[in-house]
Scaffold this motif. Structure first.
Motif, PDB file in Angstrom:
ATOM      1  N   ASP A  17       5.980   6.737  -3.094  1.00 19.70           N
ATOM      2  CA  ASP A  17       6.061   7.372  -4.382  1.00 19.70           C
ATOM      3  C   ASP A  17       6.970   8.636  -4.408  1.00 19.70           C
ATOM      4  O   ASP A  17       6.753   9.378  -5.586  1.00 19.70           O
ATOM      5  N   GLY A  18       7.521   8.782  -3.297  1.00 19.80           N
ATOM      6  CA  GLY A  18       8.743   9.905  -3.514  1.00 19.80           C
ATOM      7  C   GLY A  18       8.161  11.154  -2.624  1.00 19.80           C
ATOM      8  O   GLY A  18       9.123  12.086  -2.914  1.00 19.80           O
ATOM      9  N   ARG A  19       7.158  11.433  -2.333  1.00 22.72           N
ATOM     10  CA  ARG A  19       6.736  12.876  -1.692  1.00 22.72           C
ATOM     11  C   ARG A  19       7.537  12.752  -0.167  1.00 22.72           C
ATOM     12  O   ARG A  19       7.620  11.869   0.603  1.00 22.72           O
ATOM     13  N   THR A  20       8.145  13.943   0.041  1.00 24.74           N
ATOM     14  CA  THR A  20       8.754  14.072   1.243  1.00 24.74           C
ATOM     15  C   THR A  20       8.351  15.308   2.051  1.00 24.74           C
ATOM     16  O   THR A  20       7.587  16.219   1.680  1.00 24.74           O
ATOM     17  N   ASN A  21       8.729  15.168   3.269  1.00 26.77           N
ATOM     18  CA  ASN A  21       8.298  16.280   4.187  1.00 26.77           C
ATOM     19  C   ASN A  21       9.380  16.729   5.273  1.00 26.77           C
ATOM     20  O   ASN A  21       9.937  15.541   5.762  1.00 26.77           O
ATOM     21  N   TYR A  22      10.055  17.827   5.548  1.00 29.69           N
ATOM     22  CA  TYR A  22      10.899  17.994   6.381  1.00 29.69           C
ATOM     23  C   TYR A  22      10.484  19.079   7.498  1.00 29.69           C
ATOM     24  O   TYR A  22       9.522  19.796   7.135  1.00 29.69           O
ATOM     25  N   THR A  23      10.848  18.758   8.825  1.00 27.61           N
ATOM     26  CA  THR A  23      10.637  20.022   9.783  1.00 27.61           C
ATOM     27  C   THR A  23      11.544  21.022   9.420  1.00 27.61           C
ATOM     28  O   THR A  23      12.687  20.918   9.091  1.00 27.61           O
TER      29      THR A  23
ATOM     30  N   ARG B  87      14.740   7.025   0.122  1.00 23.53           N
ATOM     31  CA  ARG B  87      14.420   5.254   0.334  1.00 23.53           C
ATOM     32  C   ARG B  87      14.872   4.451  -0.971  1.00 23.53           C
ATOM     33  O   ARG B  87      15.179   4.919  -1.875  1.00 23.53           O
ATOM     34  N   ASP B  88      15.070   3.450  -0.566  1.00 24.60           N
ATOM     35  CA  ASP B  88      15.480   2.237  -1.554  1.00 24.60           C
ATOM     36  C   ASP B  88      14.188   1.200  -1.393  1.00 24.60           C
ATOM     37  O   ASP B  88      14.180   0.215  -0.456  1.00 24.60           O
ATOM     38  N   ASN B  89      13.058   1.339  -2.078  1.00 29.16           N
ATOM     39  CA  ASN B  89      11.808   0.491  -2.035  1.00 29.16           C
ATOM     40  C   ASN B  89      12.211  -0.831  -2.200  1.00 29.16           C
ATOM     41  O   ASN B  89      11.562  -1.856  -1.535  1.00 29.16           O
ATOM     42  N   ALA B  90      13.239  -1.335  -3.133  1.00 24.11           N
ATOM     43  CA  ALA B  90      13.489  -2.562  -3.227  1.00 24.11           C
ATOM     44  C   ALA B  90      14.090  -3.319  -1.967  1.00 24.11           C
ATOM     45  O   ALA B  90      13.833  -4.390  -1.947  1.00 24.11           O
ATOM     46  N   LYS B  91      14.623  -2.715  -1.143  1.00 24.55           N
ATOM     47  CA  LYS B  91      15.405  -3.047   0.032  1.00 24.55           C
ATOM     48  C   LYS B  91      14.427  -2.784   1.274  1.00 24.55           C
ATOM     49  O   LYS B  91      15.046  -2.787   2.519  1.00 24.55           O
ATOM     50  N   ASN B  92      13.329  -2.233   1.068  1.00 23.97           N
ATOM     51  CA  ASN B  92      12.553  -1.511   2.178  1.00 23.97           C
ATOM     52  C   ASN B  92      13.383  -0.862   3.218  1.00 23.97           C
ATOM     53  O   ASN B  92      13.282  -0.942   4.474  1.00 23.97           O
TER      54      ASN B  92
ATOM     55  N   SER C 177       0.792  -1.248  -0.094  1.00 25.22           N
ATOM     56  CA  SER C 177       0.008   0.009   0.044  1.00 25.22           C
ATOM     57  C   SER C 177       0.983   1.191   0.011  1.00 25.22           C
ATOM     58  O   SER C 177       1.962   1.287   0.342  1.00 25.22           O
ATOM     59  N   THR C 178       0.131   2.424  -0.473  1.00 25.39           N
ATOM     60  CA  THR C 178       0.999   3.569  -0.052  1.00 25.39           C
ATOM     61  C   THR C 178       1.277   3.875   1.276  1.00 25.39           C
ATOM     62  O   THR C 178       0.517   3.576   2.193  1.00 25.39           O
ATOM     63  N   ASN C 179       2.580   4.117   1.639  1.00 23.98           N
ATOM     64  CA  ASN C 179       3.210   4.060   3.000  1.00 23.98           C
ATOM     65  C   ASN C 179       4.054   5.335   2.896  1.00 23.98           C
ATOM     66  O   ASN C 179       4.488   5.830   2.178  1.00 23.98           O
ATOM     67  N   THR C 180       4.287   5.574   4.264  1.00 27.44           N
ATOM     68  CA  THR C 180       5.281   6.733   4.803  1.00 27.44           C
ATOM     69  C   THR C 180       6.312   5.863   5.666  1.00 27.44           C
ATOM     70  O   THR C 180       5.877   5.395   6.697  1.00 27.44           O
ATOM     71  N   MET C 181       7.354   6.219   5.374  1.00 25.86           N
ATOM     72  CA  MET C 181       8.604   5.826   6.133  1.00 25.86           C
ATOM     73  C   MET C 181       9.213   7.307   6.607  1.00 25.86           C
ATOM     74  O   MET C 181       9.561   8.219   5.736  1.00 25.86           O
TER      75      MET C 181
END
Length: 119
Positions: free
Chosen positions: A54-60, A71-76, A30-34
């Protein structure tokens, strides 16, 4: 269940760099956030940076221009590259993985890794 294993914390001098990594034990389709949160002594846990699969980022605001999440989605695996570190970045850094399933929200945490910025 998902296990999150963090690595890469340590002691670094002000102005130095450090990279922390967090590997999830399985793939979430599923769409997820790490992301990375941190908690300094006597303070509340706060979001540092997060990235969706899917590549969206958020920073403080305090880390913008200094920290980069990837992220490396292939390596989780999610990484946090921390540059120009300051003493106020000292904290325990926690990895987080979150997603919304068919009937529930899921939220997992790593065990935390200490980052200390000191001369």
């Amino acid at each position: 269940q998902v296990q999150l294993v963090e690595s890469g914390g340590g002691l670094v001098q002000p102005g130095g760099s450090l990279r922390v990594a967090c590997a999830a034990s399985r793939t979430i389709s599923s769409t997820n956030t790490m992301g990375w949160y941190r908690q300094a002594p006597g303070k509340q846990r706060e979001l540092v940076a997060a990235m969706t699969n899917d590549g969206r980022t958020n920073y403080t605001d305090s880390v913008k221009g200094r920290f980069t999440i990837s992220r490396d989605n292939a390596k989780n695996t999610v990484y946090l590259q921390m540059n120009s570190l300051k003493p106020e970045d000292t904290a325990v850094y926690y990895c987080n993985l979150a997603w919304t399933g068919r009937s529930a929200q899921y939220n997992y945490w790593g065990q935390g890794t200490q980052v200390t910025v000191s001369s």
